[in-house]
Design a protein around this motif. Structure first.
Motif, PDB file in Angstrom:
ATOM      1  N   SER A  22       0.634  -1.101   0.178  1.00  0.00           N
ATOM      2  CA  SER A  22      -0.292  -0.156  -0.171  1.00  0.00           C
ATOM      3  C   SER A  22       1.659   1.045   0.157  1.00  0.00           C
ATOM      4  CB  SER A  22      -0.852  -0.029   1.391  1.00  0.00           C
ATOM      5  OG  SER A  22      -0.130  -0.019   2.076  1.00  0.00           O
ATOM      6  N   HIS A  23       2.171   0.716   0.310  1.00  0.00           N
ATOM      7  CA  HIS A  23       3.035   1.924   0.388  1.00  0.00           C
ATOM      8  C   HIS A  23       4.013   2.209  -0.695  1.00  0.00           C
ATOM      9  CE1 HIS A  23       1.896   2.787   4.213  1.00  0.00           C
ATOM     10  NE2 HIS A  23       2.607   4.083   4.685  1.00  0.00           N
ATOM     11  N   SER A  24       3.551   1.303  -1.830  1.00  0.00           N
ATOM     12  CA  SER A  24       4.441   0.644  -3.128  1.00  0.00           C
ATOM     13  C   SER A  24       5.711   0.846  -2.788  1.00  0.00           C
ATOM     14  CB  SER A  24       4.592   2.359  -4.161  1.00  0.00           C
ATOM     15  OG  SER A  24       2.881   3.495  -4.722  1.00  0.00           O
ATOM     16  N   ILE A  25       5.487   0.115  -1.534  1.00  0.00           N
ATOM     17  CA  ILE A  25       7.006  -0.912  -1.765  1.00  0.00           C
ATOM     18  C   ILE A  25       7.377  -2.217  -1.882  1.00  0.00           C
ATOM     19  CG2 ILE A  25       9.088  -1.129   0.415  1.00  0.00           C
ATOM     20  CD1 ILE A  25       7.646   0.916   1.984  1.00  0.00           C
ATOM     21  N   VAL A  26       7.551  -2.078  -3.388  1.00  0.00           N
ATOM     22  CA  VAL A  26       6.860  -3.633  -3.803  1.00  0.00           C
ATOM     23  C   VAL A  26       8.199  -4.519  -4.613  1.00  0.00           C
ATOM     24  CG1 VAL A  26       4.614  -3.054  -4.315  1.00  0.00           C
ATOM     25  CG2 VAL A  26       6.454  -2.253  -6.256  1.00  0.00           C
ATOM     26  N   GLY A  27       9.209  -4.211  -4.659  1.00  0.00           N
ATOM     27  CA  GLY A  27      11.144  -5.019  -5.293  1.00  0.00           C
ATOM     28  C   GLY A  27      10.525  -5.828  -5.171  1.00  0.00           C
ATOM     29  N   VAL A  28      11.893  -7.130  -5.013  1.00  0.00           N
ATOM     30  CA  VAL A  28      11.996  -8.141  -5.451  1.00  0.00           C
ATOM     31  C   VAL A  28      12.506  -8.204  -4.421  1.00  0.00           C
ATOM     32  CG1 VAL A  28      14.344  -8.579  -5.703  1.00  0.00           C
ATOM     33  CG2 VAL A  28      12.857  -9.334  -7.475  1.00  0.00           C
ATOM     34  N   ASN A  29      12.726  -8.287  -3.474  1.00  0.00           N
ATOM     35  CA  ASN A  29      13.087  -8.245  -2.058  1.00  0.00           C
ATOM     36  C   ASN A  29      12.346  -7.474  -0.992  1.00  0.00           C
ATOM     37  OD1 ASN A  29      15.457  -9.787  -1.684  1.00  0.00           O
ATOM     38  ND2 ASN A  29      17.055  -7.751  -2.555  1.00  0.00           N
ATOM     39  N   SER A  30      10.797  -6.486  -0.832  1.00  0.00           N
ATOM     40  CA  SER A  30       9.943  -6.162  -0.311  1.00  0.00           C
ATOM     41  C   SER A  30       9.429  -7.469   0.560  1.00  0.00           C
ATOM     42  CB  SER A  30       9.202  -5.311  -0.490  1.00  0.00           C
ATOM     43  OG  SER A  30       8.338  -6.370  -1.551  1.00  0.00           O
ATOM     44  N   SER A  31       9.141  -8.776   0.020  1.00  0.00           N
ATOM     45  CA  SER A  31       8.592  -9.593   1.331  1.00  0.00           C
ATOM     46  C   SER A  31       9.367 -10.252   2.252  1.00  0.00           C
ATOM     47  CB  SER A  31       7.882 -11.002   0.140  1.00  0.00           C
ATOM     48  OG  SER A  31       8.766 -11.170  -0.470  1.00  0.00           O
ATOM     49  N   VAL A  32      11.020 -10.484   0.823  1.00  0.00           N
ATOM     50  CA  VAL A  32      12.054 -10.875   2.262  1.00  0.00           C
ATOM     51  C   VAL A  32      12.487  -9.861   3.615  1.00  0.00           C
ATOM     52  CG1 VAL A  32      14.847 -11.636   2.000  1.00  0.00           C
ATOM     53  CG2 VAL A  32      12.898 -11.978   0.267  1.00  0.00           C
ATOM     54  N   LEU A  33      12.361  -8.654   3.144  1.00  0.00           N
ATOM     55  CA  LEU A  33      12.578  -7.500   4.298  1.00  0.00           C
ATOM     56  C   LEU A  33      11.130  -7.881   4.961  1.00  0.00           C
ATOM     57  CD1 LEU A  33      13.786  -5.186   5.505  1.00  0.00           C
ATOM     58  CD2 LEU A  33      12.600  -3.766   3.914  1.00  0.00           C
ATOM     59  N   ALA A  34      10.340  -7.799   4.760  1.00  0.00           N
ATOM     60  CA  ALA A  34       9.218  -8.314   5.496  1.00  0.00           C
ATOM     61  C   ALA A  34       9.702  -9.243   6.485  1.00  0.00           C
ATOM     62  CB  ALA A  34       7.309  -8.334   4.886  1.00  0.00           C
ATOM     63  N   ASN A  35       9.735 -10.320   5.881  1.00  0.00           N
ATOM     64  CA  ASN A  35      10.103 -11.736   6.973  1.00  0.00           C
ATOM     65  C   ASN A  35      11.366 -11.251   7.970  1.00  0.00           C
ATOM     66  OD1 ASN A  35       9.296 -14.063   7.187  1.00  0.00           O
ATOM     67  ND2 ASN A  35      11.199 -15.151   6.056  1.00  0.00           N
ATOM     68  N   ALA A  36      12.459 -11.122   7.138  1.00  0.00           N
ATOM     69  CA  ALA A  36      13.041 -10.237   8.395  1.00  0.00           C
ATOM     70  C   ALA A  36      13.084  -8.997   9.291  1.00  0.00           C
ATOM     71  CB  ALA A  36      14.309  -9.343   7.338  1.00  0.00           C
ATOM     72  N   ILE A  37      11.984  -8.527   8.826  1.00  0.00           N
ATOM     73  CA  ILE A  37      11.668  -7.487  10.056  1.00  0.00           C
ATOM     74  C   ILE A  37      10.934  -8.100  10.801  1.00  0.00           C
ATOM     75  CG2 ILE A  37       9.891  -5.719  10.761  1.00  0.00           C
ATOM     76  CD1 ILE A  37      10.919  -4.225   8.072  1.00  0.00           C
ATOM     77  N   SER A  38       9.976  -9.166  10.508  1.00  0.00           N
ATOM     78  CA  SER A  38       9.544  -9.985  11.860  1.00  0.00           C
ATOM     79  C   SER A  38      10.220 -11.017  12.317  1.00  0.00           C
ATOM     80  CB  SER A  38       8.111 -10.651  10.684  1.00  0.00           C
ATOM     81  OG  SER A  38       7.335 -12.078  11.511  1.00  0.00           O
ATOM     82  N   ILE A  39      10.625 -11.201  11.641  1.00  0.00           N
ATOM     83  CA  ILE A  39      11.769 -12.168  12.415  1.00  0.00           C
ATOM     84  C   ILE A  39      12.279 -11.787  14.064  1.00  0.00           C
ATOM     85  CG2 ILE A  39      13.962 -13.932  12.678  1.00  0.00           C
ATOM     86  CD1 ILE A  39      13.249 -14.724   9.649  1.00  0.00           C
ATOM     87  N   GLY A  40      13.239 -10.205  13.508  1.00  0.00           N
ATOM     88  CA  GLY A  40      13.335  -9.663  14.349  1.00  0.00           C
ATOM     89  C   GLY A  40      12.865  -9.049  15.445  1.00  0.00           C
ATOM     90  N   VAL A  41      11.337  -8.734  15.046  1.00  0.00           N
ATOM     91  CA  VAL A  41      10.198  -8.174  16.444  1.00  0.00           C
ATOM     92  C   VAL A  41      10.028  -9.441  17.644  1.00  0.00           C
ATOM     93  CG1 VAL A  41       7.231  -7.726  16.565  1.00  0.00           C
ATOM     94  CG2 VAL A  41       9.700  -6.391  14.829  1.00  0.00           C
ATOM     95  N   VAL A  42      10.166  -9.804  16.611  1.00  0.00           N
ATOM     96  CA  VAL A  42       8.914 -11.467  17.568  1.00  0.00           C
ATOM     97  C   VAL A  42      10.981 -11.696  18.350  1.00  0.00           C
ATOM     98  CG1 VAL A  42       8.370 -13.706  17.481  1.00  0.00           C
ATOM     99  CG2 VAL A  42       7.348 -12.423  16.160  1.00  0.00           C
ATOM    100  N   ALA A  43      11.473 -11.825  17.738  1.00  0.00           N
ATOM    101  CA  ALA A  43      12.813 -12.500  18.470  1.00  0.00           C
ATOM    102  C   ALA A  43      12.990 -11.451  20.034  1.00  0.00           C
ATOM    103  CB  ALA A  43      13.816 -12.846  18.071  1.00  0.00           C
ATOM    104  N   HIS A  44      12.864 -10.315  18.977  1.00  0.00           N
ATOM    105  CA  HIS A  44      13.410  -8.732  20.431  1.00  0.00           C
ATOM    106  C   HIS A  44      12.194  -8.471  21.368  1.00  0.00           C
ATOM    107  CE1 HIS A  44      13.854  -4.530  20.585  1.00  0.00           C
ATOM    108  NE2 HIS A  44      14.434  -4.996  21.565  1.00  0.00           N
ATOM    109  N   LEU A  45      10.727  -9.824  20.985  1.00  0.00           N
ATOM    110  CA  LEU A  45       9.726  -8.594  22.469  1.00  0.00           C
ATOM    111  C   LEU A  45      10.283 -10.067  23.239  1.00  0.00           C
ATOM    112  CD1 LEU A  45       7.249  -7.992  19.823  1.00  0.00           C
ATOM    113  CD2 LEU A  45       7.539  -6.985  21.011  1.00  0.00           C
TER     114      LEU A  45
END
Length: 193
Positions: A142-165
């Motif tokens: 929805s913010h036009s972040i649609v590059g080839v690695n956008s889903s990889v970035l989403a996954n990495a951020i999620s893994i980091g946030v979950v571990a951090h929490l």
């Protein structure tokens, strides 16, 4: 306090402090902050369990959360997903700092079993990473972040946030039915933003 504005402003400030200053940095900060804030606002996505002490009974628990910064969770997540570019470390530091500040500004509420009036010490025991990835992907699109690695970035951020929490804890109070019998018990809570 709502964590979305805290996340967005802290991400923007941390991006600048860590030299992530491209024209799309504010867009990325807004997308990440909006996604994590929306995700944290759903009670089933983050669960806390605590230990209570005081007098016997049952009651309502409320308290304040603390989340120390730790960029190593994000560094590990980024490396494990193959994101190892020059911006990795500044982005990981920025995420750690902003998520830490945002969740440390949040509170928690729940119920106590076994203690009616007393104290509560709680800890995050579950964070739904699958849900966070989905929300991040949707918010990125929805913010036009649609590059080839956008889903990889989403996954990495999620893994980091979950571990951090997993290092997030809280201190609070139990208020409910009092008695004169000392007791210990447990609490089940959710984040309040």
């Amino acid at each position: 306090m709502p964590i979305t504005p805290v996340l967005i402003s802290n991400l923007n400030a941390n991006f600048v402090a860590n030299t992530l200053v491209g024209v799309n940095a504010p867009v990325l900060a807004t997308a990440i902050g909006t996604a994590i804030g929306s995700w944290a606002n759903t009670p089933s996505n983050i669960s806390l369990v605590g230990a209570t002490a005081g007098v016997a009974g049952s009651g309502a628990v409320s308290g304040k959360l603390t989340l120390p910064p730790n960029p190593t969770f994000y560094e590990s997540a980024f490396v494990s997903t193959g994101l190892v570019g020059l911006s990795k470390t500044p982005l990981c530091i920025s995420l750690s700092n902003a998520v830490s500040v945002a969740f440390s500004s949040a509170g928690y509420v729940g119920t106590s079993s076994g203690v009616g009036v007393g104290t509560d010490i709680t800890k995050v025991v579950f964070a739904n990473g699958t849900s966070l990835v989905s929300i991040l992907n949707s918010t990125f699109a929805s913010h036009s972040i649609v590059g080839v690695n956008s889903s990889v970035l989403a996954n990495a951020i999620s893994i980091g946030v979950v571990a951090h929490l997993s290092t997030c804890f809280g201190n609070g109070a139990v208020v409910g039915s009092p008695s004169i019998v000392p007791s210990i018990g447990t609490s089940n809570s959710n984040v309040v933003i």
